[in-house]
Structure formats: structure tokens, C-alpha cells
Design an enzyme around this catalytic site. Structure first.
Site, short mmCIF file in Angstrom:
data_model
loop_
_atom_site.label_atom_id
_atom_site.label_comp_id
_atom_site.label_asym_id
_atom_site.label_seq_id
_atom_site.Cartn_x
_atom_site.Cartn_y
_atom_site.Cartn_z
CG MET A 1 -1.66 1.29 1.42
SD MET A 1 -2.76 1.64 0.04
CE MET A 1 -3.87 0.25 0.17
CB CYS A 2 2.28 3.33 -2.07
SG CYS A 2 3.38 1.90 -2.00
N GLY A 3 0.95 5.77 -0.89
CA GLY A 3 0.30 7.00 -1.32
C GLY A 3 1.06 7.52 -2.52
#
Length: 569
Positions: A1-3
Site C-alpha cells: 500500500m502506498c500513497g
């Protein structure tokens, strides 16, 4: 998960501080606590800045983003569970593999085909040589990606999460394909990879109106049609009819145990149960196996721990009860599993309907799996705390959605996924959730109404409609609010192979919402049969309750589809 984040403008040669100027940096960083970096580049026409934060959940070590080589800059927010060599993926993670695949597809100078990989994703890819910006989401829309522009229309922004503000307006990128913006030509087009959704053209039109420009599409794309259904009786429908032939409509005394025992003695019905179990087990396994063995508290120092690394958003209903049972099979037996249960029912000492059923199913899980440590986390939210956090932060995460339903569900999920109970805060880095089960298996009240009015044709049309609307209704919003806590949402019911199997069944093999069966038996009957087979006999017959009502966050007097005054900037 990343932004992930990208800003493209045509009025300066230096935009390295635009991320902080746009006030998105803090929200992007919260999504990925393990690293944050950015890249800046420029062409004769524009300046470009890309940034990414990383939540490390695949590979032997974190892959810092943006990922850059001589030809490209890449930002990626996703999880690939099938499509690459699992041994290579276990070592390298999926970011580099996805980057390599995308480069290969673009180099072919043809339509980009990402259908060979399974899992949720959103990405931004800058092709340095051809000065083109590619971006897109998976076809189910499980990861957030927003597209924004300013009033002057000289700046474009792509981001996982934004803020309500007057300078920029945002829209969710439709889950219809891979988009490409030619920086030199200032033109958009769509590189199409898979199309099974009649909403393709309407969503594309919304984006064109938002951008005030035409988006070119491949000439071979044509309007798709829904599958036709003959609704011819098969052995499973004959079996179901036999269960209710002597039951009067509205008879609530129907023996639910007798119904499920009869179904479990049918070869053809059990065959479907076993297939569903097999696909769901693989989906749950892949979502647990891929993560590093560290909780939020121990990951920074790479300390292998006995704390919970897996949590489940847990109302006690059949959807999450099944996921809990399957998680038990694959989560390290020395680690607890956290069951996160949220309640806003302050006036009644937080004894909301979901709290009551959550405790009941928690006890059933302990009885079925006594050697597992289960942490039932009671998350109680006062009105004051709700109002404060919504205004300060949650409303920005829900944006650009703005209805009363978005408000209720977004806030409930934010507090639930925060995982802060009375005496314990969950350190889990992934959260297993039951999203998609109602759309796939016919769990909503409208499915029962559609069946009552128009028989199987009515039920099937509603199932088709709900499934086609799913990518645009709530999944992007849910990703934004849950990921804000540095945790990742994982949705086994939305695994591609689970979806393919369930959608291959006749509608009555998934749901039999007959008025001759009580609520909690006929709707989602295949899923309930699986729960019963697993030994979760009480959870198998719990009535469907929407999160906003089960947690008591919603006001039933409000119209869920009206704009919420609490979300207006």
C-alpha cells in the site's frame, strides 16, 4: 500500500515544492509510513513532480518510490496476488515486476493489457522518451486514484488522496482502462485493456465533461451488452423450490437448520460450496502469505514478533465470520487475530446491533477454534469525537464523494480501521474486509424486492447493476479512509478468481431471497451454506445489516443519497 502523487504544470520550471504547497503531503505520507520520496523533471512544455510513500507489504525489503530508470518514473499503489512468479515476487515484491510489465506493454506500441495480473492497483507512469503520462486503476476500482485540475486548467494533479479546497476540483479516475496524457500534444486518450462494463461510456463522458476535453478511445471498442439469461430450471433450483413448496409466505418458523442440512446433503449444492471455499481460501492465503512478519510496532526495527499482523473489520455477520475462519487457517498460530468492532451507540452504552452480533460470533469463533487467540477490539466513538475528526480530517478523505451515505460509511470505516479500543490498539498492518459479498451474493433488501416483483429476471438485473456500479460507488473512498492509518485494506471476495466463479453461477445458486424463507436464510444462501459447513451455525443465519445502521452512526431519518452538509467545505 502506498500513497502516490503527481503534479504536472505548464507555467514553471521548478515544481519541487508544489506537493507541500497543495497541502497533500501529510495525507500522502500517512498512507505509507515506511518511506517517502519524490522526483522532479521538466520538459520544454511542462514541469513534472512525482512523489510516493510506501507501506511495505511485499518483498524481502521495501521498494522505495518513485521508481526511476533512464526511461521512466513510476509510482505504484497496489498488491498483485497472481500473475507473476511467486518465488520471484516473494523476494522482489510486486512494484518492480509491475513496472517491468508496464514498460513492456508500452514498448509494444499497442493497447496496454494488464488483464494477466490479478490484484488491486493504481499507478502513475511517466514515459520520459515520448513525454507521455500514463495512469489507471484496476478494473474493480479497489485502490483510490483522483484526478484534479485548477480553474486555469494549466495544472493537473493525480493523487491517492486530496483535500477539499477551492483551487482544485477532483474526480475519481474511472476504472475503465489505462489513460494516457500526451504532454506535447496536450491530449488524453485511453489505452483499453478489458471491457465488461456497460458503464464504460457514461464514466468516460463524466471525465470528459470534468476536463472539458475529448478523450480518444480505440476504434474497436463498442457498446457492450449484459449477458442474457434463460433462467431454465437446474437441479439446484429444483432443490430450493422443494424446500419451500409447503411453506407459506412470511412464515418465520421455517427450520433454518433443516434448510442447510438438506442443502449440505445435495451433491450439486455441496459442489458449489466446495468450489467457493477453495477459491476463497486461496484468496485469503495470498493476502496473508505475502506480508512481512512484522506488526506496526515492530516493523521499523525488523523485529519478528508475536503481535497481531492481521485484523478483520468485524460486525459478526456471515461475510466477516467466514473470513475470520479462513484467516485462522493461514495466520501463524502463535499470533492473535484482531477483530475490530466499531460502535457509535453512546446513549445505550455502545451496545449497537453490530456490537451484540460481533460478541456472539466472537464467542462462536472461540468455540470453533479454541487454540487461536482472538482479540475482540471494542471501538467506541462518542459524538464529540466523531464530529471533531470528521471536520478536521475524515471529510477530506471522503472527498470528492459527498453524500450522507459516504459520510456515514467513511467515518465508520475510519474509526474501525484505526483499531483503537478501550485498552488495546491493534498493531495489524493488513485488514481483511468483506466488501463485495453483498453485490456478488445478493445480500441487499432491494434484491429481495426485485425478486418478489420480477422473479429471477428482476434479481439478475439488480445483481448485474450492483456489480457494474461497485467500482464507482465506494471502493476508492474505502481505500482512502482505511489507508490513512498506514494499514492496507484486503478484500478476498473481490479476488478475480472468486468473482469469476461466483458470476458463473445462476442467480438462485447465489441468492434465494424468497418470502417463503426468513431473513437470514435465503439471501446470500450459498455464502450462508459455507458458514454453516464451517461450523458457524449462528453466524450463518444472522440478518444482513448495513454498517451505518449496525454501528448506529447513521440517522435513519436522513436521505442517504443527498449531499451531506457535514462534508461541504
Amino acid at each position: 500500500m502506498c500513497g502516490i502523487f503527481c503534479v504536472l504544470n505548464s507555467f514553471c520550471n521548478n515544481c519541487d515544492n508544489l506537493i507541500s504547497q497543495l497541502k497533500f503531503e501529510s495525507n500522502v505520507k500517512r498512507r505509507g509510513p515506511d518511506s517517502f520520496d519524490f522526483r522532479v523533471t521538466s520538459t520544454e512544455e511542462s514541469s513534472l513532480a512525482l512523489a510516493a510513500s510506501v507501506l511495505w507489504l511485499q518483498g524481502a525489503s521495501p521498494t522505495t518510490q518513485p521508481l526511476e530508470d533512464t526511461d521512466s518514473i513510476f509510482c505504484y499503489n497496489g498488491d498483485i496476488f497472481w500473475g507473476f512468479d511467486p518465488n520471484v515476487q516473494k523476494t522482489e515484491g510486486d512494484t518492480k515486476l509491475f513496472h517491468t510489465l508496464l514498460k513492456q506493454e508500452i514498448a509494444l506500441n499497442s493497447f496496454i493489457d494488464l488483464g494477466k495480473i490479478h490484484g488491486p492497483y493504481a499507478f502513475i507512469f511517466y514515459d520520459k522518451n515520448n513525454k507521455k503520462l500514463y495512469f489507471g486503476r484496476d478494473m474493480f476500482g479497489r485502490r483510490s486514484l483522483l484526478l484534479g485540475q485548477n480553474k486555469e486548467k494549466d495544472t493537473l494533479v493525480l493523487t491517492s488522496v486530496a483535500k477539499r479546497q477551492s483551487e482544485f476540483r477532483f474526480i475519481e479516475v474511472p476504472s475503465v482502462g489505462v489513460f494516457c496524457f500526451d504532454i506535447q500534444e496536450r491530449k488524453f486518450n485511453i489505452e483499453f485493456w478489458q471491457h465488461k462494463n456497460k458503464n464504460f461510456y457514461s464514466k468516460l463522458k463524466e471525465l470528459e465533461v470534468f476536463l472539458d476535453t475529448e478523450i480518444q478511445t480505440p476504434s474497436h471498442i463498442s457498446e457492450s451488452e449484459l449477458l442474457t439469461h434463460n433462467f431454465e430450471d437446474n437441479s439446484n433450483l429444483i432443490l430450493l423450490k422443494s424446500l419451500t413448496e409447503n411453506v407459506r409466505p412470511g412464515d418465520v418458523n421455517t427450520d433454518s437448520d433443516g434448510v442447510f442440512e438438506t442443502l449440505l446433503n445435495s451433491y450439486t449444492w455441496v459442489h458449489n460450496i466446495n468450489n467457493l471455499k477453495n477459491f476463497l481460501e486461496k484468496a485469503v492465503y495470498s493476502r496473508i502469505f505475502s506480508q512481512p512478519e512484522y506488526c506496526k510496532d515492530c516493523v521499523a526495527n525488523r523485529l519478528k514478533c508475536k503481535h497481531a499482523t492481521t485484523g478483520i473489520l468485524f460486525s459478526g455477520g456471515v461475510d466477516c465470520a467466514i473470513l475470520a475462519a479462513l484467516c485462522h487457517k493461514y495466520v501463524d498460530k502463535s499470533k492473535p487475530i484482531d477483530l475490530l468492532n466499531v460502535s457509535f451507540d453512546e446513549a445505550n452504552n455502545y451496545q449497537s446491533p453490530d456490537r451484540v452480533t460481533g460478541l456472539e460470533t466472537y464467542k462462536e469463533l472461540k468455540a470453533c477454534y479454541p487454540n487461536r487467540s482472538w482479540n475482540f477490539v471494542q471501538i467506541n466513538v462518542s459524538k464529540e469525537t466523531l464530529n471533531e475528526e470528521r471536520e478536521k480530517h475524515i471529510a477530506d478523505l471522503i472527498y470528492p464523494l459527498n453524500t450522507i451515505l459516504d459520510d456515514s460509511l467513511g467515518c465508520a470505516l475510519w474509526f474501525a480501521s484505526k483499531g483503537t479500543g478501550e485498552t488495546y490498539t491493534s498493531p495489524a498492518r493488513i485488514l481483511i474486509v468483506g466488501m463485495g459479498a453483498d453485490e456478488l451474493f445478493g445480500g441487499y433488501h432491494r434484491h429481495r424486492m426485485g425478486f418478489m416483483r420480477y422473479s429471477w429476471q428482476g434479481l439478475q438485473e439488480l445483481l448485474d447493476e450492483d456489480w457494474m456500479n461497485l467500482p464507482y460507488r465506494n471502493l476508492g473512498r474505502d481505500d482512502r479512509v482505511v489507508s490513512d492509518h498506514g494499514r492496507q485494506l484486503r478484500t478476498p471476495y473481490l479476488d478475480e478468481k472468486v468473482v469469476e466463479f461466483v458470476n458463473s453461477l445462476e442467480c438462485w445458486e447465489k441468492s434465494y431471497p424468497s418470502c417463503r424463507l426468513p431473513l437470514g436464510v435465503g439471501e446470500k444462501i450459498l455464502l450462508r451454506s459455507l458458514a454453516y459447513q464451517l461450523g458457524l451455525k449462528n453466524a450463518a443465519v444472522l440478518k444482513k445489516r448495513a454498517l451505518q445502521f449496525g454501528s448506529r452512526i447513521a440517522n435513519p431519518k436522513e436521505n442517504a443519497h443527498e449531499v451531506s452538509p457535514r462534508l461541504v467545505f
